[in-house]
Design a protein around this motif. Structure first.
Motif, PDB file in Angstrom:
ATOM      1  N   GLN A 178       0.824  -1.205   0.000  1.00 28.79           N
ATOM      2  CA  GLN A 178       0.000   0.000   0.000  1.00 28.79           C
ATOM      3  C   GLN A 178       0.864   1.263   0.000  1.00 28.79           C
ATOM      4  OE1 GLN A 178      -3.435   0.340  -0.049  1.00 28.79           O
ATOM      5  NE2 GLN A 178      -3.587  -1.857  -0.383  1.00 28.79           N
ATOM      6  N   ILE A 179       0.411   2.270  -0.741  1.00 27.81           N
ATOM      7  CA  ILE A 179       0.983   3.613  -0.710  1.00 27.81           C
ATOM      8  C   ILE A 179      -0.101   4.561  -0.207  1.00 27.81           C
ATOM      9  CG2 ILE A 179       1.964   5.515  -2.049  1.00 27.81           C
ATOM     10  CD1 ILE A 179       3.013   3.477  -4.020  1.00 27.81           C
ATOM     11  N   GLN A 180       0.229   5.367   0.773  1.00 24.51           N
ATOM     12  CA  GLN A 180      -0.739   6.335   1.292  1.00 24.51           C
ATOM     13  C   GLN A 180      -0.493   7.696   0.652  1.00 24.51           C
ATOM     14  OE1 GLN A 180      -0.569   7.543   5.464  1.00 24.51           O
ATOM     15  NE2 GLN A 180      -2.793   7.411   5.588  1.00 24.51           N
ATOM     16  N   LEU A 181      -1.556   8.278   0.101  1.00 20.48           N
ATOM     17  CA  LEU A 181      -1.511   9.618  -0.462  1.00 20.48           C
ATOM     18  C   LEU A 181      -2.334  10.542   0.425  1.00 20.48           C
ATOM     19  CD1 LEU A 181      -2.115   8.781  -4.243  1.00 20.48           C
ATOM     20  CD2 LEU A 181       0.064   8.969  -3.032  1.00 20.48           C
ATOM     21  N   ILE A 182      -1.697  11.553   0.982  1.00 16.14           N
ATOM     22  CA  ILE A 182      -2.357  12.507   1.869  1.00 16.14           C
ATOM     23  C   ILE A 182      -2.381  13.855   1.169  1.00 16.14           C
ATOM     24  CG2 ILE A 182      -2.333  13.594   4.146  1.00 16.14           C
ATOM     25  CD1 ILE A 182      -0.710  11.263   5.170  1.00 16.14           C
ATOM     26  N   PRO A 198     -10.862  21.220  -2.587  1.00 18.15           N
ATOM     27  CA  PRO A 198     -11.226  19.859  -2.988  1.00 18.15           C
ATOM     28  C   PRO A 198     -10.903  19.527  -4.430  1.00 18.15           C
ATOM     29  CG  PRO A 198     -13.186  21.208  -2.770  1.00 18.15           C
ATOM     30  CD  PRO A 198     -12.045  22.014  -2.210  1.00 18.15           C
ATOM     31  N   ASN A 199     -11.029  20.496  -5.334  1.00 18.53           N
ATOM     32  CA  ASN A 199     -10.735  20.217  -6.731  1.00 18.53           C
ATOM     33  C   ASN A 199      -9.253  19.940  -6.937  1.00 18.53           C
ATOM     34  OD1 ASN A 199     -13.407  20.830  -8.239  1.00 18.53           O
ATOM     35  ND2 ASN A 199     -13.161  22.534  -6.841  1.00 18.53           N
ATOM     36  N   ASN A 204     -11.076  18.428   4.390  1.00 19.08           N
ATOM     37  CA  ASN A 204     -12.313  18.403   3.617  1.00 19.08           C
ATOM     38  C   ASN A 204     -12.516  17.010   3.029  1.00 19.08           C
ATOM     39  OD1 ASN A 204     -14.578  18.983   2.101  1.00 19.08           O
ATOM     40  ND2 ASN A 204     -13.492  20.174   0.564  1.00 19.08           N
ATOM     41  N   PRO A 205     -12.801  16.029   3.857  1.00 18.56           N
ATOM     42  CA  PRO A 205     -12.885  14.646   3.366  1.00 18.56           C
ATOM     43  C   PRO A 205     -13.999  14.419   2.364  1.00 18.56           C
ATOM     44  CG  PRO A 205     -13.657  14.809   5.647  1.00 18.56           C
ATOM     45  CD  PRO A 205     -13.027  16.119   5.311  1.00 18.56           C
ATOM     46  N   GLN A 206     -15.048  15.261   2.379  1.00 20.50           N
ATOM     47  CA  GLN A 206     -16.150  15.093   1.424  1.00 20.50           C
ATOM     48  C   GLN A 206     -15.871  15.758   0.078  1.00 20.50           C
ATOM     49  OE1 GLN A 206     -16.706  16.589   4.480  1.00 20.50           O
ATOM     50  NE2 GLN A 206     -17.450  14.800   5.599  1.00 20.50           N
ATOM     51  N   LEU A 207     -14.730  16.477  -0.033  1.00 28.11           N
ATOM     52  CA  LEU A 207     -14.340  17.165  -1.274  1.00 28.11           C
ATOM     53  C   LEU A 207     -15.420  18.146  -1.737  1.00 28.11           C
ATOM     54  CD1 LEU A 207     -12.715  14.237  -3.298  1.00 28.11           C
ATOM     55  CD2 LEU A 207     -11.610  15.942  -1.857  1.00 28.11           C
ATOM     56  N   ARG A 208     -15.923  18.935  -0.826  1.00 27.00           N
ATOM     57  CA  ARG A 208     -16.965  19.898  -1.147  1.00 27.00           C
ATOM     58  C   ARG A 208     -16.344  21.186  -1.668  1.00 27.00           C
ATOM     59  NH1 ARG A 208     -20.385  20.533   4.084  1.00 27.00           N
ATOM     60  NH2 ARG A 208     -21.471  22.000   2.700  1.00 27.00           N
ATOM     61  N   HIS A 263      -6.738  29.239   5.822  1.00 29.03           N
ATOM     62  CA  HIS A 263      -5.924  28.641   6.878  1.00 29.03           C
ATOM     63  C   HIS A 263      -6.652  28.649   8.225  1.00 29.03           C
ATOM     64  CE1 HIS A 263      -2.708  27.859   4.310  1.00 29.03           C
ATOM     65  NE2 HIS A 263      -1.916  28.898   4.539  1.00 29.03           N
ATOM     66  N   VAL A 264      -7.304  29.755   8.549  1.00 26.66           N
ATOM     67  CA  VAL A 264      -7.940  29.878   9.860  1.00 26.66           C
ATOM     68  C   VAL A 264      -9.284  29.168   9.880  1.00 26.66           C
ATOM     69  CG1 VAL A 264      -8.883  31.499  11.555  1.00 26.66           C
ATOM     70  CG2 VAL A 264      -6.751  32.032  10.361  1.00 26.66           C
ATOM     71  N   MET A 265     -10.117  29.439   8.887  1.00 28.89           N
ATOM     72  CA  MET A 265     -11.491  28.934   8.897  1.00 28.89           C
ATOM     73  C   MET A 265     -11.561  27.450   8.581  1.00 28.89           C
ATOM     74  SD  MET A 265     -14.706  30.460   6.767  1.00 28.89           S
ATOM     75  CE  MET A 265     -16.347  29.752   6.876  1.00 28.89           C
ATOM     76  N   ILE A 266     -10.847  27.002   7.563  1.00 25.82           N
ATOM     77  CA  ILE A 266     -10.946  25.621   7.101  1.00 25.82           C
ATOM     78  C   ILE A 266      -9.934  24.701   7.777  1.00 25.82           C
ATOM     79  CG2 ILE A 266     -10.964  24.124   5.075  1.00 25.82           C
ATOM     80  CD1 ILE A 266     -13.203  26.196   5.158  1.00 25.82           C
ATOM     81  N   GLU A 267      -8.686  25.166   7.895  1.00 25.27           N
ATOM     82  CA  GLU A 267      -7.635  24.303   8.431  1.00 25.27           C
ATOM     83  C   GLU A 267      -7.434  24.468   9.928  1.00 25.27           C
ATOM     84  OE1 GLU A 267      -4.104  24.860   6.123  1.00 25.27           O
ATOM     85  OE2 GLU A 267      -5.177  24.763   4.217  1.00 25.27           O
ATOM     86  N   GLY A 268      -7.984  25.525  10.511  1.00 22.79           N
ATOM     87  CA  GLY A 268      -7.904  25.702  11.951  1.00 22.79           C
ATOM     88  C   GLY A 268      -6.542  26.104  12.472  1.00 22.79           C
ATOM     89  N   LEU A 269      -5.754  26.807  11.660  1.00 22.44           N
ATOM     90  CA  LEU A 269      -4.415  27.203  12.090  1.00 22.44           C
ATOM     91  C   LEU A 269      -4.472  28.445  12.975  1.00 22.44           C
ATOM     92  CD1 LEU A 269      -2.392  26.671   8.779  1.00 22.44           C
ATOM     93  CD2 LEU A 269      -2.923  25.037  10.605  1.00 22.44           C
ATOM     94  N   SER A 270      -3.420  28.657  13.732  1.00 20.08           N
ATOM     95  CA  SER A 270      -3.357  29.784  14.660  1.00 20.08           C
ATOM     96  C   SER A 270      -2.603  30.950  14.015  1.00 20.08           C
ATOM     97  CB  SER A 270      -2.652  29.357  15.949  1.00 20.08           C
ATOM     98  OG  SER A 270      -1.317  28.965  15.671  1.00 20.08           O
TER      99      SER A 270
END
Length: 369
Positions: free
Chosen positions: A115-119, A125-126, A166-170, A331-338
């Motif tokens: 297996q190869i994991q792609l992150i 999402p696009n 964004n696991p649902q790719l919205r 970064h702040v809204m979607i990824e939750g970064l500080s």
């Protein structure tokens, strides 16, 4: 200050009595958020990736060489641990991480499968979908080469994918921050420039400027209502994004609010600058819409990936405030970064605000010609 707040109150009353201005202020943002949030999508071509190779054998090197030889990928980093993956994404330097298990070769030779994991960063999402499709195609091509090799049993490499943020790719996860940048820029700049030019056309701006109030306070009294109304717009967009489009706010809401106020002031300064050039409301409207909409769409990165632009145009994009605000919001809204992850973008946006506000106030004509 009593006179200043009296002028601010006068401007509020003037705006509230103008139905067309109210429609532009509140109707346009709501329609744009809903249209962009539900209807549009985009694609991407070029991507930078990181590799975590715990096996370092001939098979993993073969896959890495295939990815690196592809025009779609550029290996930016070679990681050494799992913890490096999150840091690489937070730095904004990569869009995908390729992870090989430490026993990759043993699994492939013993069971004929590995297996190869792609992150990927699925806040866009696009882009994430495109990257995964390209990587899957390249790995499948390499797998075909392995099947043709003279071994007892055909070897097979599987791919495991994981979408961060964004696991649902919205599509809303990418377009809502972009629409926020575009709406706040256009509405703030356009309404400020038109409101000031309208006073010039009617001949009342000169009367205000020769009043006992200092000209700078008169100008700020014209801008203050639009600052407050733009904050209301920002709040409305967030409510639509969360309760209608279902977007999360993973980061600090207060940080997002403060950065948005800085961006709104930057947009108001641009509107003030336009008002120093325009001689009529039509010219001001044209400069605000035509001069700001296209750069915001083309150079902010939310509609078209900046990596696809020629290098000179990528350099030009750095002077567009909406580019930096779009990065901060995502970064702040979607990824939750500080704040520690967005301080550079915030510093650039703050510097632009100071420079634009200074130039606009210096160029604004406060005397009769």
């Amino acid at each position: 200050m009593r006179q200043f707040f009296t002028l601010v109150r006068k401007e509020f009353l003037h705006i509230m009595r103008d139905r067309r201005s109210l429609f532009v202020l509140f109707g346009m943002p709501i329609m744009q958020v809903l249209i962009f949030g539900f209807a549009l999508s985009n694609e991407v071509k070029d991507n930078r990736i990181a590799v975590l190779d715990g096996s370092k054998d001939v098979y993993t090197e073969g896959v890495i060489e295939k990815l690196n030889a592809s025009p779609y990928f550029d290996i930016e980093q070679n990681l050494t641990s799992i913890a490096d993956i999150e840091r690489a994404f937070q730095s904004g330097k990569i869009k995908m991480a390729v992870v090989f298990a430490p026993n990759f070769r043993e699994q492939l030779l013993r069971t004929n499968k590995a297996q190869i994991q792609l992150i990927t960063d699925a806040s866009d999402p696009n882009t994430a979908t495109t990257i995964i499709n390209y990587a899957n195609a390249i790995i499948a091509e390499y797998n075909q080469q392995l099947i043709k090799t003279p071994v007892d049993l055909p070897l097979s490499i599987g791919v495991e994918t994981r979408m961060l943020y964004n696991p649902q790719l919205r599509g809303e996860y990418n377009f809502v921050p972009g629409v926020m940048a575009m709406i706040l820029m256009l509405i703030s700049a356009m309404m400020t420039s038109v409101a000031i030019v309208r006073e010039k056309e009617l001949g009342t701006m000169e009367i205000l400027l020769v009043s006992p109030m200092k000209p700078i306070f008169v100008i700020f009294s014209k801008m203050m209502p639009f600052l407050l109304l733009s904050i209301v717009n920002f709040t409305t967009i967030l409510l639509l994004a969360v309760h209608v489009l279902g977007l999360p706010i993973r980061g600090d809401l207060g940080l997002l609010f403060l950065v948005s106020v800085v961006y709104i002031i930057c947009s108001l300064a641009l509107g003030l600058l336009i008002s120093t050039i325009a001689e009529s409301q039509q010219v001001a409207m044209f400069l605000a819409l035509g001069g700001l909409m296209m750069p915001t769409i083309l150079f902010s990165g939310f509609m078209f990936p900046l990596e696809n632009l020629p290098i000179p145009m990528q350099i030009i994009s750095n002077i567009i405030p909406s580019k930096w605000y779009f990065i901060i919001v995502r970064h702040v809204m979607i990824e939750g970064l500080s704040f520690s992850s967005i301080w550079r973008e915030t510093a650039v946006l703050g510097g632009m605000t100071v420079v634009l506000l200074t130039i606009s106030l210096m160029k604004f004509k406060t005397r009769l010609e």
